[in-house]
Design a protein around this motif. Sequence first.
Motif, PDB file in Angstrom:
ATOM      1  N   ARG A 149    -110.829 171.790 -13.941  1.00 12.74           N
ATOM      2  CA  ARG A 149    -109.937 171.858 -15.102  1.00 12.74           C
ATOM      3  C   ARG A 149    -108.513 171.613 -14.600  1.00 12.74           C
ATOM      4  O   ARG A 149    -108.101 172.157 -13.573  1.00 12.74           O
ATOM      5  N   VAL A 150    -107.780 170.782 -15.352  1.00 16.32           N
ATOM      6  CA  VAL A 150    -106.364 170.532 -15.051  1.00 16.32           C
ATOM      7  C   VAL A 150    -105.601 170.816 -16.340  1.00 16.32           C
ATOM      8  O   VAL A 150    -105.682 170.048 -17.302  1.00 16.32           O
ATOM      9  N   GLU A 151    -104.906 171.961 -16.384  1.00 15.44           N
ATOM     10  CA  GLU A 151    -104.258 172.368 -17.637  1.00 15.44           C
ATOM     11  C   GLU A 151    -102.958 173.107 -17.348  1.00 15.44           C
ATOM     12  O   GLU A 151    -102.747 173.633 -16.250  1.00 15.44           O
ATOM     13  N   SER A 152    -102.122 173.159 -18.369  1.00 19.03           N
ATOM     14  CA  SER A 152    -100.956 174.041 -18.276  1.00 19.03           C
ATOM     15  C   SER A 152    -101.438 175.479 -18.464  1.00 19.03           C
ATOM     16  O   SER A 152    -102.494 175.722 -19.064  1.00 19.03           O
ATOM     17  N   ALA A 153    -100.679 176.432 -17.967  1.00 17.69           N
ATOM     18  CA  ALA A 153    -101.074 177.836 -18.072  1.00 17.69           C
ATOM     19  C   ALA A 153    -101.220 178.255 -19.527  1.00 17.69           C
ATOM     20  O   ALA A 153    -102.104 179.055 -19.867  1.00 17.69           O
ATOM     21  N   PHE A 154    -100.373 177.709 -20.404  1.00 16.56           N
ATOM     22  CA  PHE A 154    -100.410 178.073 -21.831  1.00 16.56           C
ATOM     23  C   PHE A 154    -101.654 177.497 -22.493  1.00 16.56           C
ATOM     24  O   PHE A 154    -102.353 178.175 -23.251  1.00 16.56           O
ATOM     25  N   GLN A 155    -101.940 176.228 -22.192  1.00 17.14           N
ATOM     26  CA  GLN A 155    -103.120 175.574 -22.753  1.00 17.14           C
ATOM     27  C   GLN A 155    -104.391 176.264 -22.250  1.00 17.14           C
ATOM     28  O   GLN A 155    -105.322 176.521 -23.027  1.00 17.14           O
ATOM     29  N   PHE A 156    -104.421 176.570 -20.971  1.00 15.60           N
ATOM     30  CA  PHE A 156    -105.593 177.212 -20.379  1.00 15.60           C
ATOM     31  C   PHE A 156    -105.830 178.582 -21.008  1.00 15.60           C
ATOM     32  O   PHE A 156    -106.957 178.926 -21.390  1.00 15.60           O
ATOM     33  N   THR A 157    -104.761 179.360 -21.148  1.00  9.99           N
ATOM     34  CA  THR A 157    -104.885 180.712 -21.718  1.00  9.99           C
ATOM     35  C   THR A 157    -105.369 180.651 -23.149  1.00  9.99           C
ATOM     36  O   THR A 157    -106.274 181.396 -23.565  1.00  9.99           O
ATOM     37  N   SER A 158    -104.779 179.766 -23.927  1.00 13.08           N
ATOM     38  CA  SER A 158    -105.155 179.634 -25.340  1.00 13.08           C
ATOM     39  C   SER A 158    -106.616 179.220 -25.478  1.00 13.08           C
ATOM     40  O   SER A 158    -107.363 179.767 -26.302  1.00 13.08           O
ATOM     41  N   ASN A 159    -107.040 178.235 -24.668  1.00 10.15           N
ATOM     42  CA  ASN A 159    -108.427 177.751 -24.738  1.00 10.15           C
ATOM     43  C   ASN A 159    -109.423 178.828 -24.293  1.00 10.15           C
ATOM     44  O   ASN A 159    -110.487 179.000 -24.893  1.00 10.15           O
ATOM     45  N   ILE A 177    -111.091 185.669 -28.720  1.00 16.19           N
ATOM     46  CA  ILE A 177    -109.884 186.498 -28.753  1.00 16.19           C
ATOM     47  C   ILE A 177    -108.808 185.722 -29.510  1.00 16.19           C
ATOM     48  O   ILE A 177    -108.716 184.501 -29.416  1.00 16.19           O
ATOM     49  N   ASN A 178    -107.991 186.421 -30.265  1.00 11.73           N
ATOM     50  CA  ASN A 178    -106.925 185.792 -31.034  1.00 11.73           C
ATOM     51  C   ASN A 178    -105.937 185.085 -30.096  1.00 11.73           C
ATOM     52  O   ASN A 178    -105.139 185.725 -29.427  1.00 11.73           O
ATOM     53  N   ASN A 179    -106.001 183.742 -30.062  1.00 13.36           N
ATOM     54  CA  ASN A 179    -105.119 183.036 -29.149  1.00 13.36           C
ATOM     55  C   ASN A 179    -103.702 182.862 -29.701  1.00 13.36           C
ATOM     56  O   ASN A 179    -102.846 182.256 -29.059  1.00 13.36           O
ATOM     57  N   LYS A 180    -103.470 183.378 -30.916  1.00 16.13           N
ATOM     58  CA  LYS A 180    -102.112 183.352 -31.473  1.00 16.13           C
ATOM     59  C   LYS A 180    -101.383 184.674 -31.211  1.00 16.13           C
ATOM     60  O   LYS A 180    -100.243 184.866 -31.640  1.00 16.13           O
ATOM     61  N   GLU A 181    -102.046 185.563 -30.517  1.00 13.84           N
ATOM     62  CA  GLU A 181    -101.504 186.903 -30.286  1.00 13.84           C
ATOM     63  C   GLU A 181    -100.094 186.896 -29.679  1.00 13.84           C
ATOM     64  O   GLU A 181     -99.238 187.680 -30.107  1.00 13.84           O
ATOM     65  N   PRO A 182     -99.797 186.028 -28.674  1.00 14.13           N
ATOM     66  CA  PRO A 182     -98.440 186.046 -28.109  1.00 14.13           C
ATOM     67  C   PRO A 182     -97.360 185.792 -29.155  1.00 14.13           C
ATOM     68  O   PRO A 182     -96.284 186.400 -29.109  1.00 14.13           O
ATOM     69  N   PHE A 183     -97.655 184.895 -30.115  1.00  7.93           N
ATOM     70  CA  PHE A 183     -96.668 184.573 -31.136  1.00  7.93           C
ATOM     71  C   PHE A 183     -96.534 185.704 -32.163  1.00  7.93           C
ATOM     72  O   PHE A 183     -95.496 185.848 -32.799  1.00  7.93           O
ATOM     73  N   ASP A 184     -97.632 186.483 -32.314  1.00  7.01           N
ATOM     74  CA  ASP A 184     -97.584 187.612 -33.251  1.00  7.01           C
ATOM     75  C   ASP A 184     -96.784 188.782 -32.670  1.00  7.01           C
ATOM     76  O   ASP A 184     -96.117 189.513 -33.411  1.00  7.01           O
ATOM     77  N   LYS A 185     -96.838 188.949 -31.363  1.00 14.24           N
ATOM     78  CA  LYS A 185     -96.209 190.119 -30.743  1.00 14.24           C
ATOM     79  C   LYS A 185     -94.802 189.864 -30.223  1.00 14.24           C
ATOM     80  O   LYS A 185     -93.973 190.774 -30.166  1.00 14.24           O
ATOM     81  N   TYR A 186     -94.538 188.601 -29.825  1.00 17.65           N
ATOM     82  CA  TYR A 186     -93.265 188.320 -29.165  1.00 17.65           C
ATOM     83  C   TYR A 186     -92.539 187.159 -29.855  1.00 17.65           C
ATOM     84  O   TYR A 186     -93.121 186.402 -30.628  1.00 17.65           O
TER      85      TYR A 186
END
Length: 571
Positions: free
Chosen positions: A293-303, A310-319
């Motif tokens: 896998r070759v991904e950005s940390a954000f793309q990898f975490t979300s995927n 798991i809610n991959n929108k959680e960072p935007f909901d909390k911060y």
Amino acid sequence: MSLFYPSDISTSIRKDRKFTAELKLYDQLKINLGKSDAHVYYSCSFVKDNLEPGECDFIIVFPNYGIAFIEVKGGGIKYDDINDKWYSINRENNEFEIKNPFLQALKAERYFHGAFEKNKTFNDQKIATQYFVCFPDIEEIDFNLSSEVPKQIILTASDFKKNIVNSITNVLEAKKNNIQNLLAIIGPPYMKNIHQLLKPSFTINPSFLTTIEEEQNEMQLSDSQIAILKTLRYQKKVFIEGCAGTGKTLMAVQRAKEFLANDQKVLILTHSRTLPVDIRKKYFNNEKFRELRVESAFQFTSNLARRKNINNKEPFDKYSDQDVYDVGFPELLLNVLDNQCDQNDKYDAVIVDEGQRFNDEWWIAIDNLKKNNGYLYVFYDPNQTLKNKKTSDFLTEEENNVYPLDENFRNTKKIFNFSKNLYQGFEIESKGPEGREPEIILVNSIAEQNKEIANKINYYLKEGVDQSDIAVINFGPILEKGGLQKALKNINLNVVLDGLESRLTEKHIKYDSVARFQGLEYPIVILTNFNNELNESEKNNLYIALTRSMNELIIITEKEKINKIYELIKS
């Protein structure tokens, strides 16, 4: 004074016996012509329209008489009328078949006569021309060889003794009397036309595209970098530090391929969302590998969060704002890893490129991505931290084994030297080709800036450079894309500008901010739009911007900004 082309004969040619007869005539002409205004051209090759090659040993232009075409043959001469063959006879009385020397001279005269008319060398006026054959080793031929070969066009050793120039000009003078619309004197303008046709001087520089290709062939992974990878092959945690252009990404990819060759599961992780696209395209030909896998940390975490429900929108909901990326995403990744993942979800090797962009929160999560006995390779440049950021303590812990890369081979030496003072660290040696100095273009307005950018893009495309090899980096906010696009249309240039995350399938020129170009490289970089104030806090950004260019760097801005850039790179 007479002029000879070439003006002298090299020692190597003088030592070659096959040129002996020709050089006898060359030297005799130098003696006989002296201070005359004749022009002598030695060894004039030509190619006919049907691509048949030809050559004339001497072409002599006499301004007051005309032009002589002379073929030279050493030794004796023999003609076999039964077989229609010509032979040269050497000193040992051996015979060698040759071409008909008189026909050779005649063909040269006819070719150049036609070329003079085609190029209007004499503005449709006539001149006297005559072909000759010279036998420097024969004392005299005082008779016509045939009805086609009168003795007047045969030059021998006896003509050398009398004055060979007179023998030639007498024939040309006789021919002049039978020519109508004759050009009386071949003056300087006509001499210039003749020279342009016979032996013009010229310079053809290598094409810009060829120059770039040759430079890039020199920019390969060095032996020392390969040796570092071999040395570190069995270490579980590796930190490799190097400035821009020291081959960090190349080494990261090389190590990844070695892990893949051993059927190990590999993750290449970056901070930039655009760098993975470049890595997959440039180093893996966009192929899909089951264990890579070759991904950005954000793309990898979300995927990963999505795959684990798991809610991959959680960072935007909390911060909000920057905390989303600096705290929210690493927190989400760690949560997924701790609660939803086992060893099968983790990787045999985690390879991080541009590691300086990750903060301490990220490193806690990233370190948990590898299996219990897995590998962690981190490539980083502390000088490429963005404004108001600092290098994570994780990278600078004393127990870390940090291996420095001290050779730059991405950038040409000229670009490296221009930016090297912005690098704060150990000594770096440039291994790239010499290259050219960065080009500075001063402008006084945004409209003038866009016009200059458009003109440079137009120049490079005409030189054969591919659009994908050109990048326009904005040092400040991206404000002038529309204006530049209009400037391109004004010069009838149908190219598209778009950002690094473009979804366009057609070719286009990359147009984005400094931060988004981090980790990337392009043969040609146009650096512009210096809307931010240039001060000490911008030195890292300036370092990043200047080092994106591999071969050609152009800076377009106002004089005040250029002066400030020079201050920063010299401080």
